[in-house]
Design a protein around this motif. Structure first.
Motif, PDB file in Angstrom:
ATOM      1  N   CYS A 179     -14.770 -11.929 -14.595  1.00  0.00           N
ATOM      2  CA  CYS A 179     -13.359 -11.762 -14.955  1.00  0.00           C
ATOM      3  C   CYS A 179     -13.109 -11.325 -16.392  1.00  0.00           C
ATOM      4  O   CYS A 179     -11.983 -10.992 -16.743  1.00  0.00           O
ATOM      5  N   CYS A 220     -11.804 -19.571 -15.734  1.00  0.00           N
ATOM      6  CA  CYS A 220     -10.796 -18.703 -15.154  1.00  0.00           C
ATOM      7  C   CYS A 220     -11.068 -18.388 -13.681  1.00  0.00           C
ATOM      8  O   CYS A 220     -10.322 -18.796 -12.807  1.00  0.00           O
ATOM      9  N   CYS A 221     -12.130 -17.666 -13.411  1.00  0.00           N
ATOM     10  CA  CYS A 221     -12.372 -17.181 -12.042  1.00  0.00           C
ATOM     11  C   CYS A 221     -13.214 -18.118 -11.188  1.00  0.00           C
ATOM     12  O   CYS A 221     -13.348 -17.910  -9.988  1.00  0.00           O
ATOM     13  N   TRP A 265     -11.946 -13.221  -5.668  1.00  0.00           N
ATOM     14  CA  TRP A 265     -11.040 -13.912  -6.579  1.00  0.00           C
ATOM     15  C   TRP A 265      -9.718 -13.161  -6.695  1.00  0.00           C
ATOM     16  O   TRP A 265      -8.642 -13.762  -6.603  1.00  0.00           O
ATOM     17  N   GLY A 273      -5.598 -14.024  -5.216  1.00  0.00           N
ATOM     18  CA  GLY A 273      -4.487 -14.197  -6.139  1.00  0.00           C
ATOM     19  C   GLY A 273      -4.875 -14.417  -7.588  1.00  0.00           C
ATOM     20  O   GLY A 273      -4.013 -14.661  -8.427  1.00  0.00           O
ATOM     21  N   ALA A 274      -6.159 -14.352  -7.910  1.00  0.00           N
ATOM     22  CA  ALA A 274      -6.651 -14.492  -9.287  1.00  0.00           C
ATOM     23  C   ALA A 274      -6.182 -15.784  -9.948  1.00  0.00           C
ATOM     24  O   ALA A 274      -5.802 -15.812 -11.113  1.00  0.00           O
ATOM     25  N   SER A 275      -6.217 -16.870  -9.193  1.00  0.00           N
ATOM     26  CA  SER A 275      -5.826 -18.175  -9.731  1.00  0.00           C
ATOM     27  C   SER A 275      -6.909 -18.711 -10.658  1.00  0.00           C
ATOM     28  O   SER A 275      -8.094 -18.475 -10.436  1.00  0.00           O
ATOM     29  N   TRP A 276      -6.483 -19.457 -11.657  1.00  0.00           N
ATOM     30  CA  TRP A 276      -7.431 -20.071 -12.579  1.00  0.00           C
ATOM     31  C   TRP A 276      -8.149 -21.222 -11.890  1.00  0.00           C
ATOM     32  O   TRP A 276      -7.528 -22.055 -11.212  1.00  0.00           O
ATOM     33  N   HIS A 277      -9.454 -21.282 -12.094  1.00  0.00           N
ATOM     34  CA  HIS A 277     -10.273 -22.339 -11.521  1.00  0.00           C
ATOM     35  C   HIS A 277      -9.868 -23.695 -12.111  1.00  0.00           C
ATOM     36  O   HIS A 277      -9.819 -24.701 -11.405  1.00  0.00           O
ATOM     37  N   TYR A 278      -9.621 -23.713 -13.410  1.00  0.00           N
ATOM     38  CA  TYR A 278      -9.128 -24.907 -14.100  1.00  0.00           C
ATOM     39  C   TYR A 278      -7.737 -24.565 -14.637  1.00  0.00           C
ATOM     40  O   TYR A 278      -7.587 -24.142 -15.783  1.00  0.00           O
ATOM     41  N   PRO A 279      -6.697 -24.721 -13.819  1.00  0.00           N
ATOM     42  CA  PRO A 279      -5.355 -24.280 -14.220  1.00  0.00           C
ATOM     43  C   PRO A 279      -4.835 -24.921 -15.502  1.00  0.00           C
ATOM     44  O   PRO A 279      -4.044 -24.300 -16.222  1.00  0.00           O
ATOM     45  N   LYS A 326      -5.454 -22.662 -18.525  1.00  0.00           N
ATOM     46  CA  LYS A 326      -4.856 -21.314 -18.540  1.00  0.00           C
ATOM     47  C   LYS A 326      -3.866 -21.187 -19.701  1.00  0.00           C
ATOM     48  O   LYS A 326      -2.915 -21.960 -19.811  1.00  0.00           O
TER      49      LYS A 326
END
Length: 85
Positions: free
Chosen positions: A9, A32-33, A54, A58-64, A67
């Motif tokens: 990412c 992130c990814c 990923w 939706g390209a969501s953060w792994h650890y939101p 972010k």
């Protein structure tokens, strides 16, 4: 200071999860990814496959909670190392 960018990412890190020799992954996860360093990014093909999944999800953060408020996907993707694009 950023010295290494995620092969999936492009997120910048101040330490390489692949060690100083760039051959010894620590098998942690990208904030992130969610790529597992040494598994999802062991080859250009595996990094591309994880990136596609990923992005498709939706390209969501792994650890939101990590972010940044001003995070933008497109500029970050430009930091993916050339070999892994």
């Amino acid at each position: 200071m950023i010295i290494w960018n995620c092969r999936v990412c492009g997120l910048g890190y101040d330490e390489s999860p692949w060690g100083v020799d760039d051959r010894t992954p620590d098998f942690t996860f990208c904030e992130c990814c969610g790529a597992e360093f040494g598994y999802n990014d062991y080859s250009p093909e595996s990094a591309r496959r994880h990136r596609a999944n990923w992005l498709e999800g939706g390209a969501s953060w792994h650890y939101p909670n990590l972010k940044p408020l001003d995070w933008r996907l497109e500029p970050q993707l430009t930091f993916i190392p050339d070999r892994y694009r």
